[in-house]
Design an enzyme around this catalytic site. Structure first.
Site, mmCIF file in Angstrom:
data_model
loop_
_atom_site.group_PDB
_atom_site.id
_atom_site.type_symbol
_atom_site.label_atom_id
_atom_site.label_comp_id
_atom_site.label_asym_id
_atom_site.label_seq_id
_atom_site.Cartn_x
_atom_site.Cartn_y
_atom_site.Cartn_z
ATOM 1 N N HIS A 85 -2.862 -2.895 -5.649
ATOM 2 C CA HIS A 85 -3.408 -2.693 -4.567
ATOM 3 C C HIS A 85 -4.719 -3.110 -4.473
ATOM 4 C CE1 HIS A 85 -3.539 0.166 -1.231
ATOM 5 N NE2 HIS A 85 -3.189 -1.108 -0.887
ATOM 6 N N SER B 289 1.069 -1.076 -0.047
ATOM 7 C CA SER B 289 0.403 0.161 -0.133
ATOM 8 C C SER B 289 1.016 1.191 -0.938
ATOM 9 C CB SER B 289 -0.989 -0.417 0.977
ATOM 10 O OG SER B 289 -0.091 -0.617 2.598
ATOM 11 N N ASN C 8 -3.759 5.830 -0.891
ATOM 12 C CA ASN C 8 -2.992 6.559 0.790
ATOM 13 C C ASN C 8 -2.061 7.290 0.462
ATOM 14 O OD1 ASN C 8 -3.663 4.155 2.588
ATOM 15 N ND2 ASN C 8 -2.814 3.014 0.890
ATOM 16 N N GLU D 288 -5.599 -0.463 -7.740
ATOM 17 C CA GLU D 288 -4.355 0.372 -8.196
ATOM 18 C C GLU D 288 -3.585 -0.927 -8.596
ATOM 19 O OE1 GLU D 288 -3.856 4.389 -4.856
ATOM 20 O OE2 GLU D 288 -3.123 2.568 -4.043
#
Length: 257
Positions: free
Chosen positions: A111, A90, A162, A123
């Site tokens: 991800h 992540s 993130n 992702e």
């Protein structure tokens, strides 16, 4: 094929799958026939050698670069030359993971978000040397085979989600640390005031305080941006073993199952 590190964890993974499928049948989301078909397609092992014939291997271990590079070093020797090697990291830059293999052009970031069976987004992250074919196959797997929504991200710590989420969570922790509001009121403020389905501190508990701190540290190491630096309160809770839902206590307390 699901690989765990020992037989105890293999058995735990099998039990977790059985519970999940059983719940889906009871709620009429799956028929018993569909449940049996799904279970029949999944095999479990504690041997890395079982990955040798896979088309795609997805690593989803703890957010630790040394652990991930050790695994990718092994996969680079075991996997087929045309296999895709994906990391579910992540926050860790993909190039740092790919450098551990002899075939970095086959390495890509995939991800998934928690819980992966429910959350629609994946992702996709290419490193500097990821090939176009690897990207194409990764997207076909996530979008066409799994039916996920995919977005592309640059190979920078935190990627898209993130890079936006972690500063938000850390800001909520700093607010609680400063005593500006209670943890309950911080979360209620974001749920009731911004329409979020879950407050930032409850979300941190769900993610895991140790995982949140590891992601923040990875992003801070690359950018040196203060907004990514883990607050002292987060570090103390991790040191105390208060990791969120998985430990029974984080910013909130959770009943034992």
């Amino acid at each position: 094929m699901l690989r765990e590190v020992n037989q105890e964890l293999v058995q735990a993974a099998e039990r977790k799958l059985e519970v999940s499928l059983g719940t889906a049948v009871r709620k009429a989301k799956l028929s018993q026939t569909e449940c049996d078909e799904i279970r029949g397609r999944i095999r479990f092992t504690d041997s890395m050698a079982e990955m040798a014939d896979r088309d795609l291997v997805v690593e989803a271990v703890i957010e630790s670069l040394p652990v991930k590079t050790e695994i990718f070093g092994q996969l680079g020797k075991i996997a087929r030359p045309d296999a895709l090697l994906a990391t579910n990291t992540s926050s860790i830059p993909i190039m740092q993971v790919a450098a551990a293999t002899e075939r970095p052009e086959r390495v890509v970031g995939l991800h998934f978000f928690n819980p992966a069976p429910v959350m629609p987004l994946v992702e996709i992250i290419a490193c500097e040397v990821t090939s176009d074919e690897t990207l194409r196959r990764a997207r076909e797997f996530a979008a066409d085979q799994l039916g996920k929504t995919t977005i592309r991200a640059k190979d920078r710590a935190g990627f898209v989600v993130n890079a936006l989420l972690i500063p938000y969570l850390l800001s909520a922790i700093r607010m609680a640390e400063a005593g500006l509001a209670s943890v309950e009121d911080i979360d209620q403020g974001m749920v009731g005031g911004c329409g979020h389905p879950m407050g930032p501190l409850a979300l941190t508990d769900l993610i895991g305080l140790d995982t949140t701190m590891a992601v923040a540290e990875s992003m801070y190491a690359e950018t040196k941006e203060r907004l990514y630096a883990p607050p002292a309160l987060l570090m103390r809770k991790v040191e105390a073993g208060e990791l969120g839902r998985k430990s029974g206590r984080g910013f909130f307390t959770y009943p034992k199952k």
